[in-house]
Design a protein around this motif. Sequence first.
Motif, PDB file in Angstrom:
ATOM      1  N   VAL A 196     -15.759   1.633   3.420  1.00 26.05           N
ATOM      2  CA  VAL A 196     -14.972   1.440   3.408  1.00 26.05           C
ATOM      3  C   VAL A 196     -14.300  -0.491   2.891  1.00 26.05           C
ATOM      4  CG1 VAL A 196     -11.913   1.228   2.832  1.00 26.05           C
ATOM      5  CG2 VAL A 196     -13.597   3.234   3.037  1.00 26.05           C
ATOM      6  N   HIS A 197     -14.568  -0.995   3.437  1.00 24.80           N
ATOM      7  CA  HIS A 197     -14.776  -2.267   3.947  1.00 24.80           C
ATOM      8  C   HIS A 197     -14.956  -3.654   2.548  1.00 24.80           C
ATOM      9  CE1 HIS A 197     -12.638  -3.950   7.515  1.00 24.80           C
ATOM     10  NE2 HIS A 197     -13.042  -2.792   8.256  1.00 24.80           N
ATOM     11  N   LEU A 198     -16.422  -2.417   1.948  1.00 26.17           N
ATOM     12  CA  LEU A 198     -16.836  -3.298   0.837  1.00 26.17           C
ATOM     13  C   LEU A 198     -16.091  -2.737  -0.567  1.00 26.17           C
ATOM     14  CD1 LEU A 198     -20.208  -1.543   1.147  1.00 26.17           C
ATOM     15  CD2 LEU A 198     -19.437  -3.910   1.504  1.00 26.17           C
ATOM     16  N   LEU A 199     -15.146  -2.333   0.094  1.00 27.92           N
ATOM     17  CA  LEU A 199     -13.831  -2.260  -1.381  1.00 27.92           C
ATOM     18  C   LEU A 199     -12.656  -3.126  -0.876  1.00 27.92           C
ATOM     19  CD1 LEU A 199     -13.328   1.827  -1.668  1.00 27.92           C
ATOM     20  CD2 LEU A 199     -14.697   0.290  -3.085  1.00 27.92           C
ATOM     21  N   GLU A 200     -12.365  -2.689   0.410  1.00 27.87           N
ATOM     22  CA  GLU A 200     -11.373  -3.369   0.619  1.00 27.87           C
ATOM     23  C   GLU A 200     -11.369  -4.158   2.711  1.00 27.87           C
ATOM     24  OE1 GLU A 200      -8.076  -6.002   1.628  1.00 27.87           O
ATOM     25  OE2 GLU A 200      -8.070  -5.130  -0.149  1.00 27.87           O
ATOM     26  N   ARG A 201     -11.684  -5.914   2.448  1.00 29.61           N
ATOM     27  CA  ARG A 201     -11.918  -6.663   3.504  1.00 29.61           C
ATOM     28  C   ARG A 201     -10.932  -6.562   5.020  1.00 29.61           C
ATOM     29  NH1 ARG A 201     -15.243 -11.145   3.903  1.00 29.61           N
ATOM     30  NH2 ARG A 201     -15.546 -11.716   1.795  1.00 29.61           N
ATOM     31  N   SER A 202      -9.671  -6.024   4.527  1.00 23.98           N
ATOM     32  CA  SER A 202      -9.157  -5.848   5.593  1.00 23.98           C
ATOM     33  C   SER A 202      -8.411  -4.521   6.381  1.00 23.98           C
ATOM     34  CB  SER A 202      -7.575  -7.298   5.281  1.00 23.98           C
ATOM     35  OG  SER A 202      -7.705  -8.946   5.196  1.00 23.98           O
ATOM     36  N   HIS A 203      -7.861  -4.968   7.058  1.00 28.25           N
ATOM     37  CA  HIS A 203      -7.545  -3.245   7.688  1.00 28.25           C
ATOM     38  C   HIS A 203      -5.982  -4.075   6.883  1.00 28.25           C
ATOM     39  CE1 HIS A 203     -11.198  -3.768  10.627  1.00 28.25           C
ATOM     40  NE2 HIS A 203     -10.672  -2.361   9.766  1.00 28.25           N
ATOM     41  N   ASN A 204      -5.755  -3.814   5.600  1.00 32.91           N
ATOM     42  CA  ASN A 204      -4.270  -3.475   6.043  1.00 32.91           C
ATOM     43  C   ASN A 204      -3.503  -1.952   5.178  1.00 32.91           C
ATOM     44  OD1 ASN A 204      -5.476  -3.887   3.518  1.00 32.91           O
ATOM     45  ND2 ASN A 204      -5.309  -5.877   3.037  1.00 32.91           N
ATOM     46  N   SER A 205      -3.242  -1.889   4.273  1.00 33.71           N
ATOM     47  CA  SER A 205      -1.790  -1.090   4.048  1.00 33.71           C
ATOM     48  C   SER A 205      -3.282  -0.654   2.863  1.00 33.71           C
ATOM     49  CB  SER A 205      -1.258  -1.459   3.308  1.00 33.71           C
ATOM     50  OG  SER A 205      -0.588  -2.092   2.351  1.00 33.71           O
ATOM     51  N   ILE A 206      -3.949  -1.581   2.117  1.00 32.33           N
ATOM     52  CA  ILE A 206      -4.440  -1.060   0.658  1.00 32.33           C
ATOM     53  C   ILE A 206      -6.196  -0.008   1.811  1.00 32.33           C
ATOM     54  CG2 ILE A 206      -6.371  -1.613  -0.723  1.00 32.33           C
ATOM     55  CD1 ILE A 206      -4.542  -3.902  -1.421  1.00 32.33           C
ATOM     56  N   PHE A 207      -6.770  -0.853   2.970  1.00 35.69           N
ATOM     57  CA  PHE A 207      -7.585   0.350   3.341  1.00 35.69           C
ATOM     58  C   PHE A 207      -7.233   1.484   4.101  1.00 35.69           C
ATOM     59  CE2 PHE A 207      -9.805   0.241   7.633  1.00 35.69           C
ATOM     60  CZ  PHE A 207     -11.535  -0.037   7.000  1.00 35.69           C
ATOM     61  N   LYS A 208      -6.160   1.492   4.248  1.00 35.23           N
ATOM     62  CA  LYS A 208      -5.567   2.031   5.118  1.00 35.23           C
ATOM     63  C   LYS A 208      -6.005   3.448   3.913  1.00 35.23           C
ATOM     64  CE  LYS A 208      -3.732   0.590   9.138  1.00 35.23           C
ATOM     65  NZ  LYS A 208      -2.639  -0.157   9.742  1.00 35.23           N
ATOM     66  N   ALA A 209      -4.718   3.253   3.131  1.00 33.29           N
ATOM     67  CA  ALA A 209      -5.371   4.332   1.697  1.00 33.29           C
ATOM     68  C   ALA A 209      -6.501   4.823   1.223  1.00 33.29           C
ATOM     69  CB  ALA A 209      -4.308   3.081   0.957  1.00 33.29           C
ATOM     70  N   TYR A 210      -7.712   3.425   1.043  1.00 38.03           N
ATOM     71  CA  TYR A 210      -8.212   3.810   1.059  1.00 38.03           C
ATOM     72  C   TYR A 210      -9.870   5.060   1.914  1.00 38.03           C
ATOM     73  CZ  TYR A 210      -9.572   1.120  -3.120  1.00 38.03           C
ATOM     74  OH  TYR A 210      -9.986   0.220  -4.187  1.00 38.03           O
TER      75      TYR A 210
END
Length: 229
Positions: A196-210
Amino acid sequence: MKQIIVMDMLIEFEKKRIKNLYIRVLPPDGRVHVSAPLSMPEDEVMKFIISKEDWIRKQQERIKLRNTDTELQYSSGESIPLWGKEYTLIVSEKEGYSRVWTTEYSINLEVRKNSTLEYRKHSIDNFYRKELEGILPDLIAKWENRIGVKSSSWSIRNMKTRWGTCNIRTKNICLNLQLAKKHPICLEYVVVHELVHLLERSHNSIFKAYMDQFFPEWRKIKKILNDRV
């Protein structure tokens, strides 16, 4: 990097070119390291650390308990983990190279006579590595297809502070050798997390949504994973 005292806790503190604030409690001594964005006021960082005091002390206690565990001597009769289950280690001696295999209740280690503890540990670590290598190709391919990303390569390494890493630039996924001791669902969670980090680098709300989208039980599995090694 500087050191600050917060609620009688010694904190390693540094500002970096990042978007979010991170707190890590690191083995083997439970030291606390905080990384904050360059633009974040220091008093705001202090407030956040204070709000996480209970979590920090819980992690330090967990590390302390882990450090007091009896170290394996890799001798017959000891309990040894594999994929979330405990097996009895049975050690035998013979000439030639070491060999490791499992039965329903035991992990069998065959080594040369008078082999050292380090050699026995190395043999078991190689066994863990082969277990992971037997699962990871299909597991990574499965989740690459579901998530819609493609890693360039993957590797296995013994890591002290992380279960996995993802190099965004090279798209290399690295998994902790110790995951072979955990239930397979924990390995699956870490694979998904790193991809999932290949979609979103940070552990932010976008990452958590993925993560919620692809692996809804991830919070529960994360807690199980971090209970003990």
